[in-house]
Scaffold this active site. Structure first.
Site, mmCIF file in Angstrom:
data_model
loop_
_atom_site.group_PDB
_atom_site.id
_atom_site.type_symbol
_atom_site.label_atom_id
_atom_site.label_comp_id
_atom_site.label_asym_id
_atom_site.label_seq_id
_atom_site.Cartn_x
_atom_site.Cartn_y
_atom_site.Cartn_z
ATOM 1 N N THR A 258 15.678 -1.000 -3.628
ATOM 2 C CA THR A 258 15.621 -1.563 -2.278
ATOM 3 C C THR A 258 14.403 -2.459 -2.098
ATOM 4 O O THR A 258 13.357 -2.265 -2.720
ATOM 5 C CB THR A 258 15.579 -0.455 -1.206
ATOM 6 O OG1 THR A 258 14.282 0.173 -1.201
ATOM 7 C CG2 THR A 258 16.646 0.603 -1.456
ATOM 8 N N ASP B 64 13.961 -2.635 4.885
ATOM 9 C CA ASP B 64 12.614 -2.887 5.389
ATOM 10 C C ASP B 64 12.075 -1.558 5.902
ATOM 11 O O ASP B 64 12.572 -1.022 6.901
ATOM 12 C CB ASP B 64 12.658 -3.928 6.512
ATOM 13 C CG ASP B 64 11.279 -4.264 7.069
ATOM 14 O OD1 ASP B 64 10.307 -3.547 6.749
ATOM 15 O OD2 ASP B 64 11.184 -5.229 7.848
ATOM 16 N N ASN C 60 7.678 3.610 -2.892
ATOM 17 C CA ASN C 60 6.786 2.710 -3.618
ATOM 18 C C ASN C 60 6.365 1.485 -2.799
ATOM 19 O O ASN C 60 5.350 0.863 -3.096
ATOM 20 C CB ASN C 60 7.472 2.246 -4.901
ATOM 21 C CG ASN C 60 6.733 1.136 -5.595
ATOM 22 O OD1 ASN C 60 5.679 1.344 -6.191
ATOM 23 N ND2 ASN C 60 7.269 -0.084 -5.516
ATOM 24 N N TYR D 75 -6.829 -0.369 2.941
ATOM 25 C CA TYR D 75 -5.896 0.040 1.890
ATOM 26 C C TYR D 75 -6.237 1.446 1.404
ATOM 27 O O TYR D 75 -5.344 2.288 1.232
ATOM 28 C CB TYR D 75 -5.946 -0.955 0.734
ATOM 29 C CG TYR D 75 -5.031 -0.606 -0.415
ATOM 30 C CD1 TYR D 75 -3.655 -0.766 -0.298
ATOM 31 C CD2 TYR D 75 -5.538 -0.109 -1.618
ATOM 32 C CE1 TYR D 75 -2.805 -0.447 -1.348
ATOM 33 C CE2 TYR D 75 -4.698 0.214 -2.668
ATOM 34 C CZ TYR D 75 -3.340 0.052 -2.535
ATOM 35 O OH TYR D 75 -2.505 0.385 -3.573
ATOM 36 N N LYS E 135 -3.893 4.938 1.569
ATOM 37 C CA LYS E 135 -3.501 5.753 0.424
ATOM 38 C C LYS E 135 -3.995 7.194 0.574
ATOM 39 O O LYS E 135 -3.311 8.143 0.172
ATOM 40 C CB LYS E 135 -4.024 5.131 -0.871
ATOM 41 C CG LYS E 135 -3.319 3.834 -1.249
ATOM 42 C CD LYS E 135 -1.817 4.049 -1.431
ATOM 43 C CE LYS E 135 -1.095 2.790 -1.871
ATOM 44 N NZ LYS E 135 0.353 3.003 -2.094
#
Length: 287
Positions: free
Chosen positions: A35, A56, A83, A148, A152
């Site tokens: 996807t 999306d 992912n 970022y 995570k």
């Protein structure tokens, strides 16, 4: 319906980790649904037998439609790999809020939304695996990529909670924490650099620009090598809670276990002082 394990992977555009994960899952005999927001961004995966679906992760309607399509075709999902990811580069005080929100929307809320959409169905079926792609910076934050890093770290925290909450229903939830992996992610990161003209960090411009591509050095682990190791691990009957792999991962695990003041000092030396040297040398040459 086929007895092949059904795998759904998000963020499968060409040149990225997801693209290679799809290839490796397919090579292991899985039925793979790849996807991405744009189906044509996944061109080439059909040659490996992968089925491409538009998705999306920031759009609930898109998620609902894509998941319904996958379940209609396959009947169930055995493995979900979250992912899809977005970057954000710059000092925390220079953060472009639109970029920050986008990073969190994709990385954190996109992952959560997919877990909600597929995880409940797995729980009702009594089996399944959810694989969330974290990062070594989810263990230890670094300068110049704070948004970022926090996204995570949030994924790591979310995964720990989901693992405990879904275990009674037979669903295993795990983190895959990549180190430095060769992909197109560095190019995407460069586009997110935030350095206003009135920034306090103008003297670190070269450092900040370098941080965007820091994971793409000459010793970065090839994507196909990383993907092969991940797929072998995920397909085990009892996969680990955390799987950390790739160039620089031993270093970040050491940072994680060191006293924080030592880690701060070492990371500052690596990501601030060390990269100022080339600038200084260049200045001397121009004098």
């Amino acid at each position: 319906m086929s007895d092949k394990p059904v795998v759904v992977v998000t963020g499968c555009s060409q040149g990225g980790i997801g693209f290679n994960l799809c290839q490796q899952f397919a090579a292991k005999g899985c039925r793979v649904f790849a996807t991405a927001r744009r189906v044509n961004a996944m061109d080439g995966l059909e040659a490996f037998g992968c089925e491409k679906v538009s998705l999306d992760v920031t759009d609930e309607v898109s998620i609902e439609k894509a998941v319904a399509e996958i379940y209609e075709k396959a009947g169930h999902v055995d493995i979900l790999v979250n992912n899809a990811g977005a970057h954000a580069i710059g000092a925390m005080l220079d953060t472009d809020m639109a970029s920050a929100r986008h990073c969190l929307e994709v990385n954190v809320f996109g992952t959560l939304a997919m877990c909600k959409a597929v995880g409940r169905r797995m729980a009702e079926r009594g089996s399944g695996k959810i694989v969330n792609i974290g990062s070594v910076v989810g263990y230890v934050s670094t300068p110049w990529a704070g948004i970022y890093c926090l996204s995570k770290a949030a994924i790591h925290s979310m995964t720990d909670t989901l693992r405990m909450e879904l275990k009674p229903f037979g669903v295993h939830v795990m983190i895959v924490a990549p180190g430095s992996i060769k992909s197109n992610f560095g190019d995407a990161a460069i586009a997110t650099i935030s350095l206003p003209i009135d920034s306090l960090y103008k003297q670190y411009k070269a450092v900040i620009n370098g941080r965007a591509n820091a994971s793409q050095g000459p010793r970065a682990t090839p994507t196909e090598v990383f993907a092969k190791q991940v797929v072998q691990t995920v397909l085990k009957s009892s996969p680990p809670r955390y799987f950390t792999f790739g160039h620089l991962t031993p270093l970040f695990l050491i940072f994680f276990y060191l006293p924080r003041w030592i880690t701060d000092r070492l990371l500052s030396a690596i990501m601030v002082k060390a990269v100022k040297a080339p600038e200084s040398e260049a200045g001397k040459k121009n004098e």
